[in-house]
Design a protein around this motif. Structure first.
Motif, mmCIF file in Angstrom:
data_model
loop_
_atom_site.group_PDB
_atom_site.id
_atom_site.type_symbol
_atom_site.label_atom_id
_atom_site.label_comp_id
_atom_site.label_asym_id
_atom_site.label_seq_id
_atom_site.Cartn_x
_atom_site.Cartn_y
_atom_site.Cartn_z
ATOM 1 N N PHE A 148 0.842 -1.193 0.000
ATOM 2 C CA PHE A 148 0.000 0.000 0.000
ATOM 3 C C PHE A 148 0.877 1.242 0.000
ATOM 4 O O PHE A 148 1.379 1.673 1.027
ATOM 5 C CB PHE A 148 -0.905 -0.020 1.242
ATOM 6 C CG PHE A 148 -1.937 1.062 1.214
ATOM 7 C CD1 PHE A 148 -3.117 0.877 0.505
ATOM 8 C CD2 PHE A 148 -1.733 2.258 1.876
ATOM 9 C CE1 PHE A 148 -4.077 1.881 0.458
ATOM 10 C CE2 PHE A 148 -2.686 3.269 1.836
ATOM 11 C CZ PHE A 148 -3.859 3.078 1.129
ATOM 12 N N GLN A 149 1.113 1.789 -1.185
ATOM 13 C CA GLN A 149 1.864 3.040 -1.281
ATOM 14 C C GLN A 149 0.915 4.021 -1.963
ATOM 15 O O GLN A 149 0.691 3.952 -3.172
ATOM 16 C CB GLN A 149 3.147 2.833 -2.091
ATOM 17 C CG GLN A 149 4.272 3.807 -1.745
ATOM 18 C CD GLN A 149 4.054 5.203 -2.299
ATOM 19 O OE1 GLN A 149 2.986 5.545 -2.782
ATOM 20 N NE2 GLN A 149 5.074 6.029 -2.228
ATOM 21 N N PRO A 150 0.311 4.923 -1.171
ATOM 22 C CA PRO A 150 -0.826 5.702 -1.652
ATOM 23 C C PRO A 150 -0.557 6.555 -2.891
ATOM 24 O O PRO A 150 -1.386 6.620 -3.785
ATOM 25 C CB PRO A 150 -1.200 6.573 -0.455
ATOM 26 C CG PRO A 150 -0.093 6.451 0.532
ATOM 27 C CD PRO A 150 0.622 5.176 0.247
ATOM 28 N N ASP A 170 -7.069 -3.166 7.768
ATOM 29 C CA ASP A 170 -7.796 -1.888 7.682
ATOM 30 C C ASP A 170 -8.059 -1.477 6.238
ATOM 31 O O ASP A 170 -9.002 -0.746 5.947
ATOM 32 C CB ASP A 170 -6.994 -0.753 8.344
ATOM 33 C CG ASP A 170 -6.900 -0.924 9.854
ATOM 34 O OD1 ASP A 170 -7.622 -1.793 10.396
ATOM 35 O OD2 ASP A 170 -6.115 -0.200 10.480
ATOM 36 N N ASN A 171 -7.195 -1.919 5.332
ATOM 37 C CA ASN A 171 -7.327 -1.512 3.921
ATOM 38 C C ASN A 171 -8.107 -2.517 3.086
ATOM 39 O O ASN A 171 -8.779 -2.147 2.121
ATOM 40 C CB ASN A 171 -5.936 -1.349 3.283
ATOM 41 C CG ASN A 171 -5.153 -0.193 3.891
ATOM 42 O OD1 ASN A 171 -5.742 0.780 4.354
ATOM 43 N ND2 ASN A 171 -3.841 -0.309 3.912
ATOM 44 N N GLN A 176 -9.317 2.453 -2.397
ATOM 45 C CA GLN A 176 -8.459 3.566 -1.976
ATOM 46 C C GLN A 176 -7.831 4.205 -3.200
ATOM 47 O O GLN A 176 -7.251 3.523 -4.030
ATOM 48 C CB GLN A 176 -7.321 3.043 -1.075
ATOM 49 C CG GLN A 176 -7.788 2.288 0.140
ATOM 50 C CD GLN A 176 -8.074 3.200 1.322
ATOM 51 O OE1 GLN A 176 -7.818 4.406 1.258
ATOM 52 N NE2 GLN A 176 -8.624 2.639 2.376
ATOM 53 N N HIS A 177 -7.954 5.502 -3.289
ATOM 54 C CA HIS A 177 -7.341 6.245 -4.396
ATOM 55 C C HIS A 177 -7.726 5.636 -5.747
ATOM 56 O O HIS A 177 -6.900 5.559 -6.659
ATOM 57 C CB HIS A 177 -5.816 6.297 -4.251
ATOM 58 C CG HIS A 177 -5.362 6.809 -2.913
ATOM 59 N ND1 HIS A 177 -5.458 8.131 -2.544
ATOM 60 C CD2 HIS A 177 -4.866 6.162 -1.831
ATOM 61 C CE1 HIS A 177 -5.018 8.279 -1.297
ATOM 62 N NE2 HIS A 177 -4.662 7.100 -0.853
ATOM 63 N N GLY A 178 -8.953 5.137 -5.838
ATOM 64 C CA GLY A 178 -9.436 4.619 -7.123
ATOM 65 C C GLY A 178 -9.129 3.163 -7.405
ATOM 66 O O GLY A 178 -9.418 2.666 -8.488
ATOM 67 N N ALA A 179 -8.530 2.456 -6.449
ATOM 68 C CA ALA A 179 -8.207 1.041 -6.697
ATOM 69 C C ALA A 179 -8.786 0.162 -5.595
ATOM 70 O O ALA A 179 -8.777 0.524 -4.419
ATOM 71 C CB ALA A 179 -6.689 0.843 -6.758
ATOM 72 N N GLU A 180 -9.250 -1.025 -6.007
ATOM 73 C CA GLU A 180 -9.760 -1.995 -5.033
ATOM 74 C C GLU A 180 -8.587 -2.659 -4.323
ATOM 75 O O GLU A 180 -7.604 -3.056 -4.943
ATOM 76 C CB GLU A 180 -10.575 -3.053 -5.791
ATOM 77 C CG GLU A 180 -11.303 -4.021 -4.878
ATOM 78 C CD GLU A 180 -11.981 -5.159 -5.654
ATOM 79 O OE1 GLU A 180 -12.484 -6.081 -4.984
ATOM 80 O OE2 GLU A 180 -11.987 -5.135 -6.906
ATOM 81 N N ILE A 181 -8.703 -2.772 -2.988
ATOM 82 C CA ILE A 181 -7.637 -3.382 -2.188
ATOM 83 C C ILE A 181 -8.030 -4.820 -1.837
ATOM 84 O O ILE A 181 -9.041 -5.049 -1.176
ATOM 85 C CB ILE A 181 -7.385 -2.600 -0.879
ATOM 86 C CG1 ILE A 181 -7.337 -1.075 -1.123
ATOM 87 C CG2 ILE A 181 -6.100 -3.102 -0.210
ATOM 88 C CD1 ILE A 181 -6.193 -0.576 -1.969
ATOM 89 N N LEU A 182 -7.221 -5.762 -2.304
ATOM 90 C CA LEU A 182 -7.480 -7.185 -2.055
ATOM 91 C C LEU A 182 -6.574 -7.683 -0.929
ATOM 92 O O LEU A 182 -5.495 -7.144 -0.708
ATOM 93 C CB LEU A 182 -7.194 -7.998 -3.326
ATOM 94 C CG LEU A 182 -7.919 -7.541 -4.602
ATOM 95 C CD1 LEU A 182 -7.442 -8.346 -5.802
ATOM 96 C CD2 LEU A 182 -9.423 -7.655 -4.445
ATOM 97 N N GLY A 183 -7.038 -8.729 -0.236
ATOM 98 C CA GLY A 183 -6.258 -9.275 0.880
ATOM 99 C C GLY A 183 -5.553 -10.560 0.496
ATOM 100 O O GLY A 183 -5.695 -11.061 -0.625
ATOM 101 N N PRO A 184 -4.794 -11.120 1.450
ATOM 102 C CA PRO A 184 -3.974 -12.320 1.186
ATOM 103 C C PRO A 184 -4.765 -13.490 0.613
ATOM 104 O O PRO A 184 -4.257 -14.229 -0.233
ATOM 105 C CB PRO A 184 -3.419 -12.688 2.560
ATOM 106 C CG PRO A 184 -3.496 -11.437 3.370
ATOM 107 C CD PRO A 184 -4.641 -10.636 2.831
#
Length: 242
Positions: A148-150, A170-171, A176-184
């Motif tokens: 996660f580098q904004p 948390d992410n 965030q900033h126009g992109a979907e954040i996926l987890g492990p």
């Protein structure tokens, strides 16, 4: 987690250190844990992992040259390079000691540059240059960013089909900033969809880096991977680091 890629890096580092007869030389690694302000100044945004206190920067010094590593487990270390080379890399603290040391030694030998994290407005200036570099080299590609580098997310999400893979609960699951954040648990899917991986160098310090060295082009970003990228011939982009 991890594929022992760090062991491969360590073996190569050891050969290099032996070749240059450095093993008796002292190295000091400080987690005077750079305060956020020392590490990145004020980057005009408050969602850098470093600002949230989840990661800290450790700094090694070798013959006056400095190298850094991001880690979530920190402390001080001093000894010789032989001590660093012999240390079992079984936790994030020890891995960070090795990675910071490698960066400082590679820098001291003149074999890599940009080992000190950029500051203030520089992350925001680096990101558009990174975007343009990717466009020139790879064209219009589907990118999965690891870490996660904004500023980079923001620059890339405006220009490419981007998804981000992150460990921070948390992410995960947010946009965030126009992109979907996926987890492990979505890692396989995130890697499968990608035509290019843009990967944080911090994956070296937690030894998950081998997960991302797959049959896709990879560009690493950040200072943690500076020495290893030079040693292993991996592509890295870091426009503003010192």
């Amino acid at each position: 987690m991890g594929s022992g890629m760090l062991e491969t890096v360590r073996r190569k580092a050891l050969q290099l250190w032996e070749q240059h007869d450095l093993l008796h030389e002292p190295i000091a690694v400080k987690a005077r844990t750079l305060t956020v302000h020392e590490a990145i100044g004020d980057p005009e945004g408050d969602d850098f992992p470093l600002q949230k206190g989840k990661e800290q920067l450790m700094e090694a010094e070798f013959r006056g040259a400095k190298g850094q590593a991001f880690t979530d487990r920190f402390g001080d270390f001093s000894g010789t390079l032989a001590d660093v080379a012999a240390m079992p890399l079984q936790n994030n603290f020890r891995r960070a000691v090795f990675v910071a040391s490698l960066n400082a030694v590679m820098r001291g030998l003149g074999l890599c540059t940009a080992t000190i994290h950029c500051r203030d407005k520089e992350p925001g200036e680096c990101a558009p240059r990174f975007r343009d570099h990717i466009r020139e080299r790879y064209g219009d590609v589907r990118i999965t960013q690891v870490g996660f580098q904004p500023k980079i997310i923001k620059a890339l999400s405006g220009a490419f089909d981007l998804k981000v893979l992150d460990l921070d609960p948390d992410n995960v699951g947010t946009v965030q900033h126009g992109a979907e954040i996926l987890g492990p648990q979505q890692q396989e899917e995130a890697l499968d969809r990608a035509e290019l991986l843009v990967v944080t160098g911090s994956t070296l310090a937690n030894d998950s880096i081998g997960d991302f060295l797959i049959d896709r082009p990879v560009i690493f970003y950040g200072t943690t991977v500076a020495g290893a990228a030079a040693l292993m011939g991996w592509e890295r982009f870091c426009a503003k680091a010192r």
